[in-house]
Design an enzyme around this catalytic site. Structure first.
Site, PDB file in Angstrom:
ATOM      1  N   TYR A 258      75.284  53.974 -23.785  1.00 28.91           N
ATOM      2  CA  TYR A 258      75.756  52.520 -24.017  1.00 28.91           C
ATOM      3  C   TYR A 258      76.847  52.199 -23.263  1.00 28.91           C
ATOM      4  CZ  TYR A 258      77.685  48.450 -26.401  1.00 28.91           C
ATOM      5  OH  TYR A 258      78.148  47.282 -26.541  1.00 28.91           O
TER       6      TYR A 258
HETATM    7  O1  LIG Z   1      83.637  47.694 -29.604  1.00 27.31           O
HETATM    8  C1  LIG Z   1      82.752  48.311 -28.910  1.00 27.31           C
HETATM    9  O2  LIG Z   1      83.032  48.471 -27.811  1.00 27.31           O
HETATM   10  C2  LIG Z   1      81.645  48.603 -29.856  1.00 27.31           C
HETATM   11  O3  LIG Z   1      82.140  48.483 -31.320  1.00 27.31           O
HETATM   12  C3  LIG Z   1      81.115  49.035 -32.150  1.00 27.31           C
HETATM   13  O4  LIG Z   1      81.131  50.298 -31.826  1.00 27.31           O
HETATM   14  P1  LIG Z   1      82.038  51.183 -33.001  1.00 27.31           P
HETATM   15  O5  LIG Z   1      83.411  50.802 -32.582  1.00 27.31           O
HETATM   16  O6  LIG Z   1      81.744  52.763 -32.797  1.00 27.31           O
HETATM   17  O7  LIG Z   1      81.598  50.699 -34.392  1.00 27.31           O
HETATM   18  P2  LIG Z   1      81.067  51.509 -35.742  1.00 27.31           P
HETATM   19  O8  LIG Z   1      79.645  52.053 -35.244  1.00 27.31           O
HETATM   20  O9  LIG Z   1      81.058  50.423 -36.825  1.00 27.31           O
HETATM   21  O10 LIG Z   1      82.119  52.743 -35.814  1.00 27.31           O
HETATM   22  C4  LIG Z   1      83.516  52.207 -36.201  1.00 27.31           C
HETATM   23  C5  LIG Z   1      84.162  53.707 -36.695  1.00 27.31           C
HETATM   24  O11 LIG Z   1      83.431  54.213 -37.740  1.00 27.31           O
HETATM   25  C6  LIG Z   1      83.144  55.662 -37.608  1.00 27.31           C
HETATM   26  N1  LIG Z   1      81.909  55.956 -38.224  1.00 27.31           N
HETATM   27  C7  LIG Z   1      80.859  55.298 -38.056  1.00 27.31           C
HETATM   28  C8  LIG Z   1      79.804  55.793 -38.612  1.00 27.31           C
HETATM   29  C9  LIG Z   1      79.670  56.585 -39.832  1.00 27.31           C
HETATM   30  O12 LIG Z   1      78.739  57.059 -40.335  1.00 27.31           O
HETATM   31  N2  LIG Z   1      80.944  57.170 -40.160  1.00 27.31           N
HETATM   32  C10 LIG Z   1      82.043  56.805 -39.438  1.00 27.31           C
HETATM   33  O13 LIG Z   1      83.215  57.315 -39.558  1.00 27.31           O
HETATM   34  C11 LIG Z   1      82.876  55.630 -35.999  1.00 27.31           C
HETATM   35  O14 LIG Z   1      83.339  57.008 -35.729  1.00 27.31           O
HETATM   36  C12 LIG Z   1      84.127  54.796 -35.635  1.00 27.31           C
HETATM   37  O15 LIG Z   1      85.251  55.178 -35.550  1.00 27.31           O
HETATM   38  C13 LIG Z   1      79.505  48.547 -31.723  1.00 27.31           C
HETATM   39  O16 LIG Z   1      78.733  49.040 -32.750  1.00 27.31           O
HETATM   40  C14 LIG Z   1      79.349  48.473 -30.502  1.00 27.31           C
HETATM   41  O17 LIG Z   1      78.114  47.915 -30.145  1.00 27.31           O
HETATM   42  C15 LIG Z   1      80.391  47.885 -29.607  1.00 27.31           C
HETATM   43  O18 LIG Z   1      80.062  47.600 -28.450  1.00 27.31           O
END
Ligand SMILES: O=C(O)[C@H]1O[C@H](OP(=O)(O)OP(=O)(O)OC[C@H]2O[C@@H](n3ccc(=O)[nH]c3=O)[C@H](O)[C@@H]2O)[C@H](O)[C@@H](O)[C@@H]1O
Length: 448
Positions: A258
């Site tokens: 991504y």
């Molecule tokens: O800012 C960005 O660049 C990206 O932000 C998000 O990606 P992400 O930060 O990974 O957001 P989440 O999927 O909501 O995860 C947030 C946090 O929760 C954690 N997480 C996620 C899922 C889970 O089941 N458990 C968990 O601890 C992830 O590791 C992460 O640290 C979006 O999904 C992307 O499309 C976007 O481009």
């Protein structure tokens, strides 16, 4: 030299010309000597012209079949016929009406991903201040389509028409750009999500690279060319450890496909700016959240699971270190998007030719105050009135990064960007929306 070997050597140009011209002259004289031959030549010409016109009509004006510059593939990487597209009088009327600004000097904006989370909020903000716009969205089933349709209903109520088409459909762009002189393009359609890239890599290439190029091609050919603002991602900072992340930091170690496709998009933007004079602004969003958000994101899926009494997985980094994100509220992101449109310089090219240097910008749009994932869960618990069942597990090796933290001083100086919503207030708004939208009775039985 034996004749067989000589034949395999190329003839001299003069020799070939002489022989061919003599041959054709004699043949032409023979053909011209009869009326039948003249009729034959005329019929062949007519047939060629007819086939040429038919080809152009079927592939460009009507829009069935492949179009020049069209790149379209299935999720498994194979190519398929792009979606058929044909405009009619009613469709064109809806597009024109939707694009009609209601304020003097209002922008005329093409918003891709208009039924998406950020796209729907930006569309509403533009319409509310009197800009004209039309949305495009393919309503794919990456997450619940009913939520996308719900956002579309909201837009329709405000007089915004959303075209149900894929961004890879070059025929759509040809028709739309012929119909409307867009001043700006707000390109928010993308395959989002960091971890899903391991399951369906082709969808990222298809939307974030092929789709981007198809759209840039249309913008480059448009006359006048629009100015473009598009969504990159904080994930381009990848495994960087220097914080906060600044726009000038390295972005050459993406941790997920991504992130790699977003980084590729930034390079592609550079090319189109350089060759064709397109004005392009890329926005690196930092984990955007809020009402009408994306169900695949942690704050949303945690809310759902907490309310259902299901355990949630909280990822942890090396040595059980909590992960952290610079969670950014949707209204702050919308302000950054609109300010980017307002400050975008004009594209300089026309008819596909560059006429001068055009603006090329990249901005971080974050909140500047990272919060750990367990703290995010604490806040959700307090607003939901329900205790989460937490399972701590090691961060899977699927593209995640341990933390993000935006330096937004560039956006502050050039866009006047200033995030104002903290995570507690923003999640309160999200929870209020969630409970209403899904008609959930607030739990009162579980005490925190
Ligand atoms: O800012 C960005 O660049 C990206 O932000 C998000 O990606 P992400 O930060 O990974 O957001 P989440 O999927 O909501 O995860 C947030 C946090 O929760 C954690 N997480 C996620 C899922 C889970 O089941 N458990 C968990 O601890 C992830 O590791 C992460 O640290 C979006 O999904 C992307 O499309 C976007 O481009």
């Amino acid at each position: 030299m034996p004749p067989s070997i000589q034949d395999s050597f190329p003839s001299t140009p003069g020799k070939v010309k002489m022989e061919r011209s003599n041959y054709f002259c004699r043949a032409a004289l023979r053909w011209q000597s009869t009326a039948t031959a003249r009729l034959f030549i005329f019929s062949a010409l007519l047939l060629t012209v007819t086939v040429f016109i038919w080809f152009r009509v079927t592939t460009h004006e009507v829009g069935h079949g492949y179009n020049r510059g069209e790149i379209f593939s299935t999720s498994n990487g194979g190519t398929i016929q792009p979606p058929a597209f044909k405009s009619d009088y009613l469709w064109e009327k809806q597009v024109r009406q939707s694009c009609n600004p209601t304020r003097e000097d209002g922008l005329i904006v093409l918003v891709t991903g208009a039924a998406g989370f950020v796209g729907s909020h930006v569309s509403l903000a533009l319409k509310k201040r009197g800009d004209g716009l039309v949305g495009v969205d393919n309503f794919n089933d990456y997450y619940e389509v009913s939520l996308k349709r719900g956002r579309q209903d909201m837009l329709v109520k405000h007089g915004i028409f959303v075209v149900d088409q894929d961004i890879n459909n070059a025929a759509l762009w040809t028709t739309l750009f012929d119909l409307v002189q867009f001043t700006h393009v707000m390109h928010l359609a993308a395959q989002a999500g960091v971890r899903y890239a391991m399951q369906n890599p082709a969808s990222y290439v298809n939307s974030n690279i092929a789709g981007l190029v198809t759209l840039f091609e249309a913008c480059k050919n448009a006359n006048p060319q629009p100015s473009i603002v598009w969504a990159s991602s904080s994930s381009v900072y990848g495994l960087n450890s220097k914080v906060p992340f600044s726009e000038s930091d390295r972005t050459d170690q993406p941790a997920s496909l991504y992130a790699a496709t977003k980084k590729a998009g930034e390079e592609i933007a550079h090319t189109y700016n350089h060759i064709y004079g397109l004005s392009i602004t890329g926005l690196r969003f930092f984990t955007v959240y809020g009402p009408w958000g994306r169900p695949d994101m942690a704050y949303f899926s945690f809310t759902r699971d907490i309310l259902r009494g299901k355990p949630i997985n909280i990822y942890q980094g090396q040595n059980n270190k909590d992960l952290a994100r610079d969670f950014t509220y949707i209204d702050d992101i919308v302000n950054g998007c609109v300010a980017s449109l307002d400050t975008a310089g004009r594209s300089t090219g026309s008819g596909g030719k560059k006429k001068g240097v055009a603006m090329l910008r990249i901005f971080n749009l974050g909140n500047t105050s990272p919060v750990t994932v367990p703290t995010l869960v604490d806040i959700l618990e307090s607003h939901l009135g329900v205790k989460a069942k937490r399972t701590f597990i090691k961060m899977p090796r699927n593209g995640d990064v341990p933390f993000t933290h935006a330096n937004v001083s560039l956006a502050q100086t050039q866009l006047g960007y200033k995030p104002t919503t903290d995570l507690d207030k923003g999640l309160k708004n999200f929870v209020d929306w969630y409970l209403t939208y899904y008609d959930v009775q607030k739990a009162t039985t579980t005490t925190l």
